[in-house]
Scaffold this motif. Structure first.
Motif: not given
Ligand code: URP
Ligand code: ZN
Ligand code: ZN
Length: 463
Positions: A138, A142, A172, A174-175, A178-179, A234
């Motif tokens: 993760r 980032q 993936a 979900t990340l 968020s990004q 998501t």
């Protein structure tokens, strides 16, 4: 050296007007009806664009250059691919980073960056593939986003090589959400393909003409449905790469009507080549094996109409060059072993001009939108790229619409040993291609500097 482009017809995604363009310090600094060259610095390079179009530099948002895949390595490197891209009017590339299942994402990212450094003559960026996603990777993803790569890639195909589990896909995405990262996706159902490949090869249907039967349109539609379902769950934004058929486009548009943020990419091979090419005799069909496969001709009209209505946003290439001798022939015994891909990086813009604009399927503005501006907008580079505005990078294509010739592998810079478009008549050619104000190609020939290409740090815009 400053650059003045005089008397051109400027075509952007929205505008069409006559003006002169002056570029200094790598950017466009003046756009005026008439710029007096006598009042410019003595060393200014002057390009007369009378009778020609001036387009923003074209962007190919889906290419493979360094690609270990299907037991071999794609034939190009950044030098050959850059030369090919520039000769064809493309000034920025976004390459797919495709690590192996066990590779660490940050290491893969560094490896791909190192392939381009010092060798690229175009500007470039990357989409970072997620082939597995457990908690420990993760932070690496980032870090990659922070470094200016705000787009991921997932393969829902290529079982056991590049595909990932739904558990990892969910994490993936979900990340990504968020990004503010957009998730690009190869949409096909890996399990269904695997089963059909086994059935075909098991019953002695082994030639390249069976490739299409192993991954029919419903397999791709299923993949699009899948990624869009995960986008709905998501909230992540998604982009379906090399969308090849009516069924898949409909799935994406249905999801869009349900509120899913989904963008659709077409690629040049699907627009102009159809499934009959895979059935060419003497194993010639192998040259045309790519995934998703070339389709029945009727799908081409859907793709062109989707571009015209701008429901489909971009035209990329999915350039994936493998030589006929030595690489494609790895699949002589079974089509499942033919390295997938059709080299098109040099031909894309001229194919779109010849088969899109000259036939009336697309306007010049549509062409610019699909081949440049949308990629810049979707992938966080606009208006540095994809625009002709004061302050934009001076990436410009002076295009001669009167040029007539044929596509020939002999004129190509790719290391692939064939052109999928050999002998086809073409209409138009880039006369002058600049990257940040420096001429890098003239009349289909690379005249620039290897190593001049820069890594473009992009912004995350999909939060
Ligand atoms: O056939 C293709 N498309 N080859 C390159 C890898 C991919 O799926 O994009
Ligand atoms: Zn793909
Ligand atoms: Zn691809």
């Amino acid at each position: 050296m400053p650059l003045l482009i005089k008397n051109g017809r400027i075509i952007t995604a929205t505008d069409d007007y006559k003006s002169d363009i002056y570029c200094a310090d790598e950017t466009i600094t003046r756009i005026e009806q008439s710029i007096d060259e006598d009042k410019l610095p003595r060393k200014t390079e002057v390009v007369d664009a009378r009778g020609k179009y001036v387009f923003p530099g074209f962007i190919d948002p889906h290419v493979h250059i360094y690609l270990p895949f299907m037991g071999t390595l794609a034939a190009d490197d950044y030098e050959s691919a850059s030369k090919a891209a520039l000769a064809g009017g493309t000034t920025t590339l976004i390459e797919m980073i495709c690590p192996g299942p066990k590779d660490e994402p940050w290491d893969a990212y560094q490896l791909w960056r190192s392939q381009a450094k010092g060798k690229a003559a175009v500007d470039y960026s990357f989409h970072m593939s997620v082939v597995r996603f457990e908690p420990k990777v993760r932070a690496q993803f980032q870090k990659i986003v922070k470094d200016g790569v705000p787009s991921f890639k997932v393969f829902l195909a290529y079982k056991g090589a590049l595909d990932l589990s739904d558990e990892h896909l969910y994490a993936a995405m979900t990340l990504a959400k968020s990004q503010g990262v957009i998730m690009t996706s190869h949409c096909e159902n890996a399990e269904a393909i695997d089963a059909m490949q086994r059935a075909l090869v098991g019953s002695a249907r082994t030639g390249p003409e069976w490739h299409g039967a192993s991954r029919p349109p419903v397999v791709e539609a299923s993949g699009v449905h899948h990624i869009c379902s995960f986008a709905a769950l998501t909230g992540a934004h998604v982009y379906t790469v090399h969308t090849s058929c009516d069924d898949a486009v409909r799935e994406a548009l249905n999801a869009r009507y349900q509120g899913v943020q989904v963008w659709v990419e077409a690629v040049a091979p699907h627009l102009v080549l159809d499934e009959t090419y895979m059935a060419l005799p003497d194993f010639e069909g192998a040259k045309y094996v790519m995934s998703p496969p070339l389709r029945d001709k009727r799908h081409q009209a859907v793709l062109w109409n989707g571009l015209k209505s701008r429901s489909i946003s971009t035209i990329a290439t999915d350039h994936a060059p493998f030589t006929f001798k030595g690489q494609k022939d790895m699949g002589l015994e079974a089509f499942t072993k033919i390295p997938n891909g059709i080299p098109t990086i040099q031909e894309r813009v001229d194919l779109v001009h010849t088969f899109g604009v000259a036939t009336g399927r697309l306007s010049l503005n549509d062409m610019v939108d699909a081949c440049s501006t949308q990629a810049a907008r979707i992938f966080g580079m606009y208006p540095k790229k994809g625009a002709i505005k004061v302050g934009s990078d001076a990436d410009l294509v002076v295009y001669d619409p009167k040029f007539r010739g044929t596509f020939r592998q002999a004129d190509g810079y790719s290391n692939a040993d064939y052109s999928a478009y050999e002998g086809w008549e073409r209409i138009g050619r880039p006369s002058v291609v600049t990257v940040r104000g420096q001429v890098q190609a003239r009349n289909g020939k690379f005249v620039g500097t290897i190593g001049r290409g820069q890594f473009i740090r992009r912004e995350a815009t999909h939060g």
